[in-house]
Every structure is written in C-alpha cells, then in structure tokens.
Write a protein that holds these residues in place. Structure first.
Motif, PDB file in Angstrom:
ATOM      1  N   TYR A 122       0.857  -1.218  -0.117  1.00  0.00           N
ATOM      2  CA  TYR A 122       0.084  -0.027  -0.176  1.00  0.00           C
ATOM      3  C   TYR A 122       0.874   1.121   0.056  1.00  0.00           C
ATOM      4  N   ALA A 123       0.139   2.476  -0.590  1.00  0.00           N
ATOM      5  CA  ALA A 123       0.854   3.593  -0.539  1.00  0.00           C
ATOM      6  C   ALA A 123       1.020   4.014   1.090  1.00  0.00           C
ATOM      7  N   ALA A 124       1.886   4.763   1.577  1.00  0.00           N
ATOM      8  CA  ALA A 124       1.757   5.238   2.661  1.00  0.00           C
ATOM      9  C   ALA A 124       0.562   6.264   3.126  1.00  0.00           C
ATOM     10  N   SER A 125       0.012   6.706   2.307  1.00  0.00           N
ATOM     11  CA  SER A 125      -0.887   7.617   2.152  1.00  0.00           C
ATOM     12  C   SER A 125      -2.134   7.049   2.617  1.00  0.00           C
ATOM     13  N   VAL A 126      -2.326   5.741   2.339  1.00  0.00           N
ATOM     14  CA  VAL A 126      -3.614   5.015   2.624  1.00  0.00           C
ATOM     15  C   VAL A 126      -3.530   3.915   3.585  1.00  0.00           C
ATOM     16  N   LYS A 127      -2.106   3.543   4.044  1.00  0.00           N
ATOM     17  CA  LYS A 127      -2.056   2.218   4.568  1.00  0.00           C
ATOM     18  C   LYS A 127      -2.874   2.250   5.921  1.00  0.00           C
ATOM     19  N   GLY A 128      -3.489   1.366   6.373  1.00  0.00           N
ATOM     20  CA  GLY A 128      -4.334   1.252   7.559  1.00  0.00           C
ATOM     21  C   GLY A 128      -5.824   1.771   7.429  1.00  0.00           C
ATOM     22  N   ARG A 129      -5.796   2.283   6.227  1.00  0.00           N
ATOM     23  CA  ARG A 129      -7.439   3.077   5.789  1.00  0.00           C
ATOM     24  C   ARG A 129      -8.127   2.184   4.582  1.00  0.00           C
ATOM     25  N   PHE A 130      -7.135   1.757   3.718  1.00  0.00           N
ATOM     26  CA  PHE A 130      -7.769   0.997   2.449  1.00  0.00           C
ATOM     27  C   PHE A 130      -7.259  -0.490   2.498  1.00  0.00           C
ATOM     28  N   THR A 131      -8.073  -1.425   2.043  1.00  0.00           N
ATOM     29  CA  THR A 131      -7.708  -2.609   1.748  1.00  0.00           C
ATOM     30  C   THR A 131      -8.209  -3.032   0.631  1.00  0.00           C
ATOM     31  N   ALA A 132      -7.117  -3.725  -0.220  1.00  0.00           N
ATOM     32  CA  ALA A 132      -7.422  -4.445  -1.525  1.00  0.00           C
ATOM     33  C   ALA A 132      -7.426  -5.870  -1.286  1.00  0.00           C
ATOM     34  N   SER A 133      -8.472  -6.520  -2.343  1.00  0.00           N
ATOM     35  CA  SER A 133      -8.656  -7.945  -2.238  1.00  0.00           C
ATOM     36  C   SER A 133      -8.925  -8.240  -3.499  1.00  0.00           C
ATOM     37  N   LYS A 134      -9.238  -9.737  -3.674  1.00  0.00           N
ATOM     38  CA  LYS A 134      -9.717 -10.160  -5.036  1.00  0.00           C
ATOM     39  C   LYS A 134     -10.475 -11.425  -4.678  1.00  0.00           C
ATOM     40  N   ASP A 135     -11.372 -11.489  -5.592  1.00  0.00           N
ATOM     41  CA  ASP A 135     -12.359 -12.670  -5.567  1.00  0.00           C
ATOM     42  C   ASP A 135     -11.891 -13.384  -6.951  1.00  0.00           C
ATOM     43  N   ASN A 136     -11.237 -14.517  -6.851  1.00  0.00           N
ATOM     44  CA  ASN A 136     -10.606 -15.337  -8.018  1.00  0.00           C
ATOM     45  C   ASN A 136     -12.024 -15.815  -8.746  1.00  0.00           C
ATOM     46  N   ALA A 137     -12.978 -16.167  -8.043  1.00  0.00           N
ATOM     47  CA  ALA A 137     -14.319 -16.832  -8.823  1.00  0.00           C
ATOM     48  C   ALA A 137     -15.042 -15.942  -9.807  1.00  0.00           C
ATOM     49  N   LYS A 138     -14.777 -14.456  -9.461  1.00  0.00           N
ATOM     50  CA  LYS A 138     -15.234 -13.718 -10.173  1.00  0.00           C
ATOM     51  C   LYS A 138     -14.469 -12.732 -10.876  1.00  0.00           C
ATOM     52  N   ASN A 139     -13.173 -12.891 -10.995  1.00  0.00           N
ATOM     53  CA  ASN A 139     -12.240 -12.193 -11.570  1.00  0.00           C
ATOM     54  C   ASN A 139     -12.311 -10.583 -11.221  1.00  0.00           C
ATOM     55  N   THR A 140     -12.550 -10.556 -10.043  1.00  0.00           N
ATOM     56  CA  THR A 140     -12.871  -8.920  -9.402  1.00  0.00           C
ATOM     57  C   THR A 140     -12.052  -8.738  -8.458  1.00  0.00           C
ATOM     58  N   LEU A 141     -11.571  -7.558  -8.460  1.00  0.00           N
ATOM     59  CA  LEU A 141     -10.865  -6.678  -7.456  1.00  0.00           C
ATOM     60  C   LEU A 141     -11.337  -5.868  -6.612  1.00  0.00           C
ATOM     61  N   TYR A 142     -11.257  -5.519  -5.505  1.00  0.00           N
ATOM     62  CA  TYR A 142     -12.012  -4.682  -4.695  1.00  0.00           C
ATOM     63  C   TYR A 142     -10.992  -3.805  -4.055  1.00  0.00           C
ATOM     64  N   LEU A 143     -11.535  -2.495  -3.553  1.00  0.00           N
ATOM     65  CA  LEU A 143     -10.968  -1.854  -2.949  1.00  0.00           C
ATOM     66  C   LEU A 143     -11.795  -1.111  -1.888  1.00  0.00           C
ATOM     67  N   GLN A 144     -11.667  -1.505  -0.562  1.00  0.00           N
ATOM     68  CA  GLN A 144     -12.397  -0.924   0.486  1.00  0.00           C
ATOM     69  C   GLN A 144     -11.629   0.224   1.044  1.00  0.00           C
ATOM     70  N   MET A 145     -12.332   1.384   1.196  1.00  0.00           N
ATOM     71  CA  MET A 145     -11.663   2.508   1.663  1.00  0.00           C
ATOM     72  C   MET A 145     -12.241   3.167   2.682  1.00  0.00           C
ATOM     73  N   THR A 146     -11.851   3.350   3.953  1.00  0.00           N
ATOM     74  CA  THR A 146     -12.385   4.070   4.964  1.00  0.00           C
ATOM     75  C   THR A 146     -11.570   5.021   5.617  1.00  0.00           C
ATOM     76  N   SER A 147     -12.234   5.778   6.617  1.00  0.00           N
ATOM     77  CA  SER A 147     -11.667   6.966   7.227  1.00  0.00           C
ATOM     78  C   SER A 147     -11.290   7.890   5.875  1.00  0.00           C
ATOM     79  N   LEU A 148     -11.998   8.009   4.942  1.00  0.00           N
ATOM     80  CA  LEU A 148     -11.788   8.886   3.755  1.00  0.00           C
ATOM     81  C   LEU A 148     -11.590  10.202   4.170  1.00  0.00           C
ATOM     82  N   LYS A 149     -10.560  11.007   3.387  1.00  0.00           N
ATOM     83  CA  LYS A 149     -10.051  12.350   3.805  1.00  0.00           C
ATOM     84  C   LYS A 149     -10.337  12.966   2.319  1.00  0.00           C
TER      85      LYS A 149
END
Length: 122
Positions: free
Chosen positions: A59-86
């Motif tokens: 992760y970039a230092a600017s988002v570490k601890g606030r953003f989480t990237a994940s993948k769903d291999n069954a759906k060929n899909t990538l996600y980005l969960q973003m919290t505490s947005l600024k």
C-alpha cells in the motif's frame, strides 16, 4: 468485454467509507498482478495498492491502515475498501494490471481501466 471495468465511485463526506470494484477479463486477471492507482488534478499519479503473486499486498503510505485491496478469484474481480476517507483521497481511481515483480513503484502499470471518480468533501 472491457479488459478492466471499475465501478463504485461516489461522493462521500470525510470520515466515510466506500468500496470500489473492478471486473477484469479472465486473461488479464490471470496474466498480471492487479492493483489500484489514482489520479487527481494537479497531482502526480499515485499507486494505491498492489496485490502480488504471493497474495501479499503493498500500500501507499498515504492509505495504509485505511484502505484494503482484495480479490475474488471466482469472479475475476478486484476490490478496494476505503475507510476514514479524507478530502485528499479525492481522485479518479483506476484498476491497473502490471507484471508481477518487486519494483517499488506502485504506480507502474501495463493496462488500466476507464476509472471511477471518488470525491470526498470536508
């Protein structure tokens, strides 16, 4: 089918949360490592997150601890969960594909999608 197609961008207030999705073609999803980058007017492009071939995520230092990237291999899909947005998270977010290597630059990519806009108001 588009190689990469993002969705989920929206306008939110500071402190809020948002989850972005990226649907990838099977070829791109299986051939490359996947991640997220962002572009904001007047700023340099920034690599946000990259999921490596060993499933570890950088992760970039600017988002570490606030953003989480994940993948769903069954759906060929990538996600980005973003919290505490600024407000400084306001940008066009792109799903990006790149070769699986150890280059420190998270912004490097080979293919990117059309982007989805995230606007964070104070």
């Amino acid at each position: 089918q588009a190689q990469l197609a993002e969705s989920g961008g929206s306008s939110v207030q500071a402190g809020g949360s948002l989850t972005l999705s990226c649907s990838a073609s099977e070829y791109v999803y299986n051939r490359y490592c996947m991640g997220w980058i962002r572009l904001a007017p007047g700023k340099e492009g920034e690599g946000v997150a990259l999921i490596g071939s060993d499933r570890t995520t950088r992760y970039a230092a600017s988002v570490k601890g606030r953003f989480t990237a994940s993948k769903d291999n069954a759906k060929n899909t990538l996600y980005l969960q973003m919290t505490s947005l600024k407000p400084e998270d306001t940008a066009m977010y792109y799903c990006a594909a790149r070769s699986c290597d150890d280059r420190p630059d998270l912004y490097a990519y080979i293919i990117r999608g059309q982007g989805t806009q995230v606007t964070v108001s104070s």
